[in-house]
Design a protein around this motif. Structure first.
Motif, mmCIF file in Angstrom:
data_model
loop_
_atom_site.group_PDB
_atom_site.id
_atom_site.type_symbol
_atom_site.label_atom_id
_atom_site.label_comp_id
_atom_site.label_asym_id
_atom_site.label_seq_id
_atom_site.Cartn_x
_atom_site.Cartn_y
_atom_site.Cartn_z
ATOM 1 N N TYR A 155 64.158 17.975 -22.171
ATOM 2 C CA TYR A 155 63.900 19.364 -21.772
ATOM 3 C C TYR A 155 63.649 20.256 -22.978
ATOM 4 O O TYR A 155 64.161 20.024 -24.073
ATOM 5 C CB TYR A 155 65.063 19.915 -20.928
ATOM 6 N N ARG A 156 62.837 21.292 -22.757
ATOM 7 C CA ARG A 156 62.488 22.256 -23.801
ATOM 8 C C ARG A 156 63.574 23.325 -23.879
ATOM 9 O O ARG A 156 63.779 24.091 -22.945
ATOM 10 C CB ARG A 156 61.151 22.916 -23.484
ATOM 11 N N THR A 157 64.231 23.395 -25.028
ATOM 12 C CA THR A 157 65.295 24.396 -25.197
ATOM 13 C C THR A 157 64.713 25.813 -25.218
ATOM 14 O O THR A 157 65.360 26.755 -24.742
ATOM 15 C CB THR A 157 66.068 24.146 -26.498
ATOM 16 N N GLY A 194 56.962 31.418 -16.078
ATOM 17 C CA GLY A 194 55.667 31.072 -15.511
ATOM 18 C C GLY A 194 55.307 29.609 -15.675
ATOM 19 O O GLY A 194 54.228 29.172 -15.267
ATOM 20 N N LYS A 195 56.210 28.823 -16.245
ATOM 21 C CA LYS A 195 55.948 27.405 -16.506
ATOM 22 C C LYS A 195 56.583 26.534 -15.418
ATOM 23 O O LYS A 195 57.686 26.841 -14.935
ATOM 24 C CB LYS A 195 56.526 26.993 -17.866
ATOM 25 N N ASN A 263 52.940 18.789 -26.109
ATOM 26 C CA ASN A 263 52.959 19.359 -27.454
ATOM 27 C C ASN A 263 53.123 20.883 -27.427
ATOM 28 O O ASN A 263 53.842 21.454 -28.252
ATOM 29 C CB ASN A 263 51.660 18.991 -28.174
ATOM 30 N N ASN A 264 52.465 21.525 -26.458
ATOM 31 C CA ASN A 264 52.433 22.989 -26.417
ATOM 32 C C ASN A 264 53.549 23.616 -25.599
ATOM 33 O O ASN A 264 53.724 24.846 -25.639
ATOM 34 C CB ASN A 264 51.088 23.468 -25.849
ATOM 35 N N GLY A 265 54.277 22.806 -24.825
ATOM 36 C CA GLY A 265 55.325 23.371 -23.975
ATOM 37 C C GLY A 265 54.778 24.005 -22.719
ATOM 38 O O GLY A 265 55.259 25.058 -22.277
ATOM 39 N N ASP A 266 53.774 23.372 -22.109
ATOM 40 C CA ASP A 266 53.171 23.910 -20.889
ATOM 41 C C ASP A 266 53.969 23.557 -19.638
ATOM 42 O O ASP A 266 53.650 24.025 -18.546
ATOM 43 C CB ASP A 266 51.732 23.403 -20.744
ATOM 44 N N PHE A 267 54.945 22.691 -19.751
ATOM 45 C CA PHE A 267 55.921 22.448 -18.687
ATOM 46 C C PHE A 267 57.269 22.206 -19.364
ATOM 47 O O PHE A 267 57.348 22.031 -20.580
ATOM 48 C CB PHE A 267 55.504 21.293 -17.770
ATOM 49 N N THR A 268 58.326 22.160 -18.568
ATOM 50 C CA THR A 268 59.675 22.275 -19.133
ATOM 51 C C THR A 268 60.372 20.962 -19.407
ATOM 52 O O THR A 268 61.077 20.820 -20.408
ATOM 53 C CB THR A 268 60.564 23.122 -18.180
ATOM 54 N N LEU A 281 57.321 11.299 -30.867
ATOM 55 C CA LEU A 281 57.353 11.354 -32.334
ATOM 56 C C LEU A 281 55.952 11.258 -32.921
ATOM 57 O O LEU A 281 55.631 11.919 -33.919
ATOM 58 C CB LEU A 281 58.220 10.219 -32.888
ATOM 59 N N ASP A 282 55.105 10.443 -32.290
ATOM 60 C CA ASP A 282 53.757 10.203 -32.818
ATOM 61 C C ASP A 282 52.718 11.190 -32.319
ATOM 62 O O ASP A 282 51.692 11.392 -32.973
ATOM 63 C CB ASP A 282 53.297 8.784 -32.437
ATOM 64 N N ASN A 283 52.970 11.816 -31.180
ATOM 65 C CA ASN A 283 51.896 12.557 -30.518
ATOM 66 C C ASN A 283 52.185 14.024 -30.199
ATOM 67 O O ASN A 283 51.291 14.722 -29.718
ATOM 68 C CB ASN A 283 51.526 11.849 -29.209
ATOM 69 N N ALA A 284 53.393 14.485 -30.425
ATOM 70 C CA ALA A 284 53.713 15.885 -30.106
ATOM 71 C C ALA A 284 54.399 16.568 -31.285
ATOM 72 O O ALA A 284 55.535 17.033 -31.175
ATOM 73 C CB ALA A 284 54.602 15.937 -28.850
ATOM 74 N N PRO A 285 53.723 16.660 -32.434
ATOM 75 C CA PRO A 285 54.362 17.196 -33.642
ATOM 76 C C PRO A 285 54.825 18.637 -33.506
ATOM 77 O O PRO A 285 55.852 19.025 -34.095
ATOM 78 C CB PRO A 285 53.270 17.062 -34.707
ATOM 79 N N ASP A 286 54.089 19.456 -32.733
ATOM 80 C CA ASP A 286 54.455 20.865 -32.599
ATOM 81 C C ASP A 286 55.704 21.069 -31.740
ATOM 82 O O ASP A 286 56.281 22.156 -31.727
ATOM 83 C CB ASP A 286 53.298 21.661 -31.990
ATOM 84 N N ALA A 287 56.104 20.015 -31.019
ATOM 85 C CA ALA A 287 57.293 20.113 -30.157
ATOM 86 C C ALA A 287 58.560 19.689 -30.892
ATOM 87 O O ALA A 287 59.658 19.772 -30.328
ATOM 88 C CB ALA A 287 57.107 19.262 -28.913
#
Length: 428
Positions: A155-157, A194-195, A263-268, A281-287
């Protein structure tokens, strides 16, 4: 004199014929130079088995392991074709858990690993994982256990915080104890940010289906999905309900759009398996640093993915193949596979007690030590039966959900149509 020369020529021809037969390679093991044994090993997806194979070769002079890597479907289809033809199969092959029952119908095409000594190491592996690798009578073992896919909530904190919700893993676990709690949290996040809560209807569906001890079929091949209280229908209804509440996105896993959304946090959240960590680890560096992992409610716990290593009976080197496989999936090497970029989660609870396993901290997850969350989940999973037609049957339900979400189709009509297609499928 002429007779002696004739006998000599015949003898040389026989020796040449036997030599050619011994050197022929139909996909299985072949003799190399100076008596070297070559094992052909077919794998799929991202593993660290190429590196471990090199290590094995160094430790076992005289054995060469050739690793062939393919995409999952291509791998299984090629293997099934080779086994059916009776030639071209490798000495050693990975089998994915969802496809395993399909291969169990070809028992005579595999070595029984119990005959090669597997009983001696059975106590090193999770009971449910080992049992899935057996036939229904429990006297034939198709493969040794490799990785598993125990699930937790990723989950996205930042989105939890924006919605006014706690962000620490233990607090999130207390917050979400049931399906009702899950829906409530999802609606609050959607209202405040809104997500959507989840990426897709499939992810909601998997919340229940991945933990179902029986889903589409029983062990006699009878279809169960029309029975009252069936897990497949419960899972489908949950996905439909969350879609109707507007708390699910429409991102298909593994597509570029889905990757960008992670990567962008478009869902939770993702109700993901342990192997998802490696992909992130390999594909979502911005997260990085924005995700944490929490224990799922009991009704959503389950296993998603994992494999076995089998030995086709076509091999000429069953003993050598088994020795390699036993070494490959040993607790020590399962730890190496887990710590590698592949991140294969161990099916041996021996690993869970290793200090090196317990002390792993994940920078991507804010320094959280995530391994133990998955280890605890792994030990709560029960035996899961899928059946030979599981994958195509499951695909029909996924297609029905896609029609509901993308075309606005009636959920009950889509369910009924999927059931009819599944009946058609099993009657062929």
């Amino acid at each position: 004199m002429k007779k002696s020369k004739l006998f000599l020529m015949v003898g040389m021809m026989l020796i040449l014929a036997f030599s050619l037969a011994a050197c022929s390679d139909k996909g299985g093991a072949s003799g190399g130079k100076d008596g070297e044994v070559t094992l052909n090993f077919w794998v799929f997806g991202a593993t660290n088995y190429e590196e471990l194979a090199k290590e094995y070769e160094e430790e076992h002079p005289g054995v060469k392991v050739k690793v062939k890597v393919s995409e999952t479907d291509d791998h299984h289809n090629s293997l099934f074709t080779s086994l059916s033809a009776g030639s071209g199969a490798p000495d050693v092959a990975m089998l994915e858990i969802d496809q395993l029952d399909r291969f169990k119908e070809a028992k005579d095409r595999f070595e029984n690993l119990y005959d090669l000594g597997a009983k001696e190491i059975q106590n090193q592996y999770l009971d449910w994982k080992w049992k899935i690798g057996e036939n229904s009578d429990g006297d034939f073992l198709f493969g040794l256990p490799t990785d598993i896919g125990p699930k937790a909530m990723f989950y996205r904190t930042d989105l939890f915080e924006e919605a006014g919700l706690p962000t620490e893993p233990d607090d999130v676990e207390k917050l979400i104890q049931s399906k009702e709690d899950f829906i409530k949290v999802g609606e609050q996040i959607k209202e405040k940010t809104g997500k959507p809560l989840l990426d897709s209807m499939e992810m909601a569906y998997r919340a229940i289906i991945d933990g179902a001890e029986e889903s589409f079929f029983d062990e006699d091949g009878n279809l169960l999905i029309e029975n009252e209280g069936n897990a497949v229908r419960k899972a489908y209804d949950l996905a439909v309900e969350l879609n109707e509440r507007g708390i699910i996105g429409d991102y298909e896993m593994w597509t570029p759009e889905w990757g960008n959304a992670v990567n962008n946090g478009d869902f939770t959240a993702e109700l993901g398996a342990a192997w998802l960590k490696g992909w992130m680890l390999d594909n979502a560096p911005d997260a990085s640093g924005k995700f944490r992992i929490a224990t799922l409610p009991t009704e959503f716990a389950g296993n998603w993915g994992g494999s076995y290593i089998a030995i086709p009976s076509e091999t000429k080197y069953a003993k050598e193949a088994y020795e390699f496989v036993e070494w490959l999936v040993s607790p020590e090497n399962q730890l190496k596979s887990f710590k590698s970029d592949a991140g294969l989660f161990p099916s041996s609870p021996v690993v869970y007690d290793m200090e090196e396993f317990q002390n792993i901290e994940d920078e991507f997850f804010g320094g959280q030590s995530t391994a133990q969350y998955f280890a605890n989940a792994a030990q709560d999973i029960s035996f899961i039966f899928k059946g030979t037609k599981y994958k195509p049957a499951n695909d029909e339900i996924l297609n029905a959900m896609k029609n509901v979400q993308q075309q606005g189709a009636d959920p009950d009509k889509e369910w009924d149509a999927a059931v009819e297609r599944i009946k058609d499928l099993i009657s062929r």
